[in-house]
Design a protein around this motif. Structure first.
Motif, PDB file in Angstrom:
ATOM      1  N   UNK A  19       0.870  -1.182   0.000  1.00 41.93           N
ATOM      2  CA  UNK A  19       0.000   0.000   0.000  1.00 41.93           C
ATOM      3  C   UNK A  19       0.904   1.228   0.000  1.00 41.93           C
ATOM      4  N   UNK A  20       0.701   2.099  -0.997  1.00 39.34           N
ATOM      5  CA  UNK A  20       1.623   3.218  -1.196  1.00 39.34           C
ATOM      6  C   UNK A  20       1.060   4.555  -0.741  1.00 39.34           C
ATOM      7  N   UNK A  21      -0.250   4.759  -0.956  1.00 39.10           N
ATOM      8  CA  UNK A  21      -0.860   6.026  -0.532  1.00 39.10           C
ATOM      9  C   UNK A  21      -2.377   5.911  -0.683  1.00 39.10           C
ATOM     10  N   UNK A  22      -3.042   5.529   0.384  1.00 40.38           N
ATOM     11  CA  UNK A  22      -4.491   5.359   0.351  1.00 40.38           C
ATOM     12  C   UNK A  22      -5.140   6.330   1.322  1.00 40.38           C
ATOM     13  N   UNK A  23      -6.077   7.119   0.805  1.00 39.74           N
ATOM     14  CA  UNK A  23      -6.863   8.042   1.624  1.00 39.74           C
ATOM     15  C   UNK A  23      -8.332   7.857   1.259  1.00 39.74           C
ATOM     16  N   UNK A  24      -9.152   7.520   2.250  1.00 40.89           N
ATOM     17  CA  UNK A  24     -10.576   7.261   2.029  1.00 40.89           C
ATOM     18  C   UNK A  24     -11.372   7.734   3.236  1.00 40.89           C
ATOM     19  N   UNK A  29     -23.615   3.752   8.544  1.00 44.21           N
ATOM     20  CA  UNK A  29     -24.888   3.589   7.860  1.00 44.21           C
ATOM     21  C   UNK A  29     -24.777   3.508   6.359  1.00 44.21           C
ATOM     22  N   UNK A  30     -23.633   3.019   5.874  1.00 44.77           N
ATOM     23  CA  UNK A  30     -23.472   2.849   4.439  1.00 44.77           C
ATOM     24  C   UNK A  30     -22.691   1.570   4.136  1.00 44.77           C
ATOM     25  N   UNK A  31     -22.900   1.084   2.914  1.00 48.67           N
ATOM     26  CA  UNK A  31     -22.091  -0.018   2.399  1.00 48.67           C
ATOM     27  C   UNK A  31     -21.058   0.597   1.473  1.00 48.67           C
ATOM     28  N   UNK A  32     -19.795   0.413   1.836  1.00 48.31           N
ATOM     29  CA  UNK A  32     -18.680   0.997   1.093  1.00 48.31           C
ATOM     30  C   UNK A  32     -17.944  -0.127   0.377  1.00 48.31           C
ATOM     31  N   UNK A  33     -17.882  -0.039  -0.956  1.00 50.99           N
ATOM     32  CA  UNK A  33     -17.207  -1.070  -1.744  1.00 50.99           C
ATOM     33  C   UNK A  33     -15.774  -0.648  -2.036  1.00 50.99           C
ATOM     34  N   UNK A  34     -14.833  -1.528  -1.716  1.00 52.67           N
ATOM     35  CA  UNK A  34     -13.419  -1.275  -1.996  1.00 52.67           C
ATOM     36  C   UNK A  34     -13.034  -2.104  -3.214  1.00 52.67           C
ATOM     37  N   UNK A  35     -12.725  -1.427  -4.310  1.00 53.10           N
ATOM     38  CA  UNK A  35     -12.453  -2.093  -5.568  1.00 53.10           C
ATOM     39  C   UNK A  35     -10.997  -1.935  -5.980  1.00 53.10           C
ATOM     40  N   UNK A  36     -10.539  -2.892  -6.764  1.00 54.35           N
ATOM     41  CA  UNK A  36      -9.196  -2.841  -7.310  1.00 54.35           C
ATOM     42  C   UNK A  36      -8.828  -4.189  -7.891  1.00 54.35           C
ATOM     43  N   UNK A  37      -7.890  -4.223  -8.818  1.00 55.94           N
ATOM     44  CA  UNK A  37      -7.461  -5.500  -9.381  1.00 55.94           C
ATOM     45  C   UNK A  37      -6.703  -6.325  -8.343  1.00 55.94           C
ATOM     46  N   UNK A  38      -6.448  -7.587  -8.656  1.00 57.76           N
ATOM     47  CA  UNK A  38      -5.661  -8.423  -7.755  1.00 57.76           C
ATOM     48  C   UNK A  38      -4.290  -7.791  -7.521  1.00 57.76           C
ATOM     49  N   UNK A  39      -3.873  -7.777  -6.265  1.00 57.37           N
ATOM     50  CA  UNK A  39      -2.569  -7.217  -5.931  1.00 57.37           C
ATOM     51  C   UNK A  39      -2.552  -5.716  -5.767  1.00 57.37           C
ATOM     52  N   UNK A  40      -3.737  -5.088  -5.776  1.00 54.60           N
ATOM     53  CA  UNK A  40      -3.789  -3.620  -5.677  1.00 54.60           C
ATOM     54  C   UNK A  40      -3.531  -3.114  -4.264  1.00 54.60           C
ATOM     55  N   UNK A 207      -8.677   1.348  -5.590  1.00 60.56           N
ATOM     56  CA  UNK A 207      -7.229   1.323  -5.367  1.00 60.56           C
ATOM     57  C   UNK A 207      -6.558   0.700  -6.583  1.00 60.56           C
ATOM     58  N   UNK A 208      -5.553   1.371  -7.104  1.00 60.48           N
ATOM     59  CA  UNK A 208      -4.759   0.852  -8.214  1.00 60.48           C
ATOM     60  C   UNK A 208      -3.288   0.949  -7.837  1.00 60.48           C
ATOM     61  N   UNK A 209      -2.594  -0.165  -7.908  1.00 60.58           N
ATOM     62  CA  UNK A 209      -1.164  -0.207  -7.579  1.00 60.58           C
ATOM     63  C   UNK A 209      -0.859   0.427  -6.221  1.00 60.58           C
ATOM     64  N   UNK A 210      -1.722   0.142  -5.232  1.00 62.35           N
ATOM     65  CA  UNK A 210      -1.462   0.598  -3.880  1.00 62.35           C
ATOM     66  C   UNK A 210      -1.850   2.030  -3.594  1.00 62.35           C
ATOM     67  N   UNK A 211      -2.495   2.694  -4.549  1.00 60.11           N
ATOM     68  CA  UNK A 211      -2.894   4.096  -4.367  1.00 60.11           C
ATOM     69  C   UNK A 211      -4.395   4.253  -4.593  1.00 60.11           C
ATOM     70  N   UNK A 212      -5.040   5.062  -3.765  1.00 56.17           N
ATOM     71  CA  UNK A 212      -6.459   5.348  -3.974  1.00 56.17           C
ATOM     72  C   UNK A 212      -6.593   6.343  -5.117  1.00 56.17           C
ATOM     73  N   UNK A 213      -7.487   6.018  -6.068  1.00 57.91           N
ATOM     74  CA  UNK A 213      -7.657   6.880  -7.247  1.00 57.91           C
ATOM     75  C   UNK A 213      -9.078   7.418  -7.358  1.00 57.91           C
ATOM     76  N   UNK A 214      -9.981   6.940  -6.500  1.00 53.26           N
ATOM     77  CA  UNK A 214     -11.354   7.456  -6.495  1.00 53.26           C
ATOM     78  C   UNK A 214     -12.004   7.142  -5.167  1.00 53.26           C
ATOM     79  N   UNK A 215     -12.838   8.083  -4.690  1.00 52.18           N
ATOM     80  CA  UNK A 215     -13.680   7.848  -3.518  1.00 52.18           C
ATOM     81  C   UNK A 215     -14.923   8.717  -3.678  1.00 52.18           C
ATOM     82  N   UNK A 216     -16.077   8.063  -3.799  1.00 51.21           N
ATOM     83  CA  UNK A 216     -17.312   8.809  -3.989  1.00 51.21           C
ATOM     84  C   UNK A 216     -18.493   7.872  -4.094  1.00 51.21           C
ATOM     85  N   UNK A 217     -19.639   8.400  -4.444  1.00 50.19           N
ATOM     86  CA  UNK A 217     -20.835   7.577  -4.535  1.00 50.19           C
ATOM     87  C   UNK A 217     -20.785   6.703  -5.791  1.00 50.19           C
TER      88      UNK A 217
END
Length: 254
Positions: A19-24, A29-40, A207-217
């Motif tokens: 994990x290189x730089x993740x901010x979320x 009261x919500x369901x939050x989906x964490x997406x990314x390819x294998x090894x992300x 998350x892509x390559x250990x970095x968060x690239x999107x966070x939203x609805x």
């Protein structure tokens, strides 16, 4: 609410920067989906959220309080379920409930009350005296989920909770997750099933390559990329942020 700020994790033994730089930000009261390819870095991120791993750098806050590996009160409020964690196959569901309830220092009457409610909902009651290793994949997953939720956690972290399950078992688990959401729980799902994300998630982190690239609805995700589906948006973000592609693009511009 959970706040993740510039989270990093490097495994010193093999010098892998998982994990290189993740901010979320993840709300109650919500369901939050964490997406990314294998090894992300999704599973590593969730293990840090559940206090199973200590971050190399960065901060995690639960309701404004910084997370610590020694903070027992916060750890009591978290449930973490992954396919890589297996219950002891020699135990029955009753014995597993008793054992894990004891680990959480739950009162006996609370163990029995929560156990009976969860076993009834997931259809485990008639199998409660059978050994776990005799169960089907679906029954094992339902038992694992019941044991995971036994201590009535506020934050539920699931890594691929419906992977490999039949449609009826998937529906049962999804329905319970929606019930937990309605109760105000914070639910984090890591999944490769984008249809599940579109149907159930309120917000998404990618998350892509250990970095968060999107966070939203879920609605904002395709809109932000100028496409019509979650799948198209995910693929576009991956292609734009994948390190190997970025390196090739730089070479092409020289």
């Amino acid at each position: 609410m959970i706040e993740i700020k510039n989270l990093k994790k490097t495994f010193r033994k093999n010098k892998v920067e998982a994990v290189k730089d993740v901010s979320l930000t993840i709300n109650d009261g919500e369901i939050f989906a964490l997406l990314g390819p294998n090894g992300a870095g999704k599973t590593t991120t969730m293990r840090m959220l559940s206090t199973l791993l200590m971050p190399t750098a960065g901060e995690i806050y639960y309701d404004g309080k910084r997370l610590s590996m020694e903070d027992i009160d916060v750890r009591r409020r978290i449930a973490f379920l992954t396919n890589e964690i297996r219950l002891d196959g020699q135990f029955t569901p009753d014995e597993l409930a008793q054992y894990y309830g004891g680990l959480y220092e739950m009162k006996q009457e609370t163990i029995e009350k929560n156990r009976d409610k969860l076993f009834d909902y997931f259809g485990i009651t008639e199998f409660r005296g059978r050994r776990y290793d005799t169960f089907s994949t679906g029954m094992k997953q339902k038992t694992s989920l019941a044991i995971c939720l036994l201590h009535d956690p506020d934050t539920i972290i699931f890594d691929e909770p419906t992977n490999g399950l039949d449609i009826l078992t998937q529906h049962l688990i999804e329905s319970y997750l929606l019930k937990l959401k309605e109760e105000g729980r914070c639910i984090i799902l890591s999944t490769h099933i984008l249809d599940l994300v579109s149907r159930m998630a309120d917000r998404v982190g990618i998350i892509v390559d250990g970095r968060s690239v999107f966070c939203g609805t879920v609605r904002e995700l395709p809109e932000s990329q100028g496409v019509s589906t979650v799948e198209e948006a995910f693929i576009k973000l991956y292609k734009e942020n994948h390190e190997e592609k970025a390196i090739l693009d730089k070479k092409d511009r020289r």
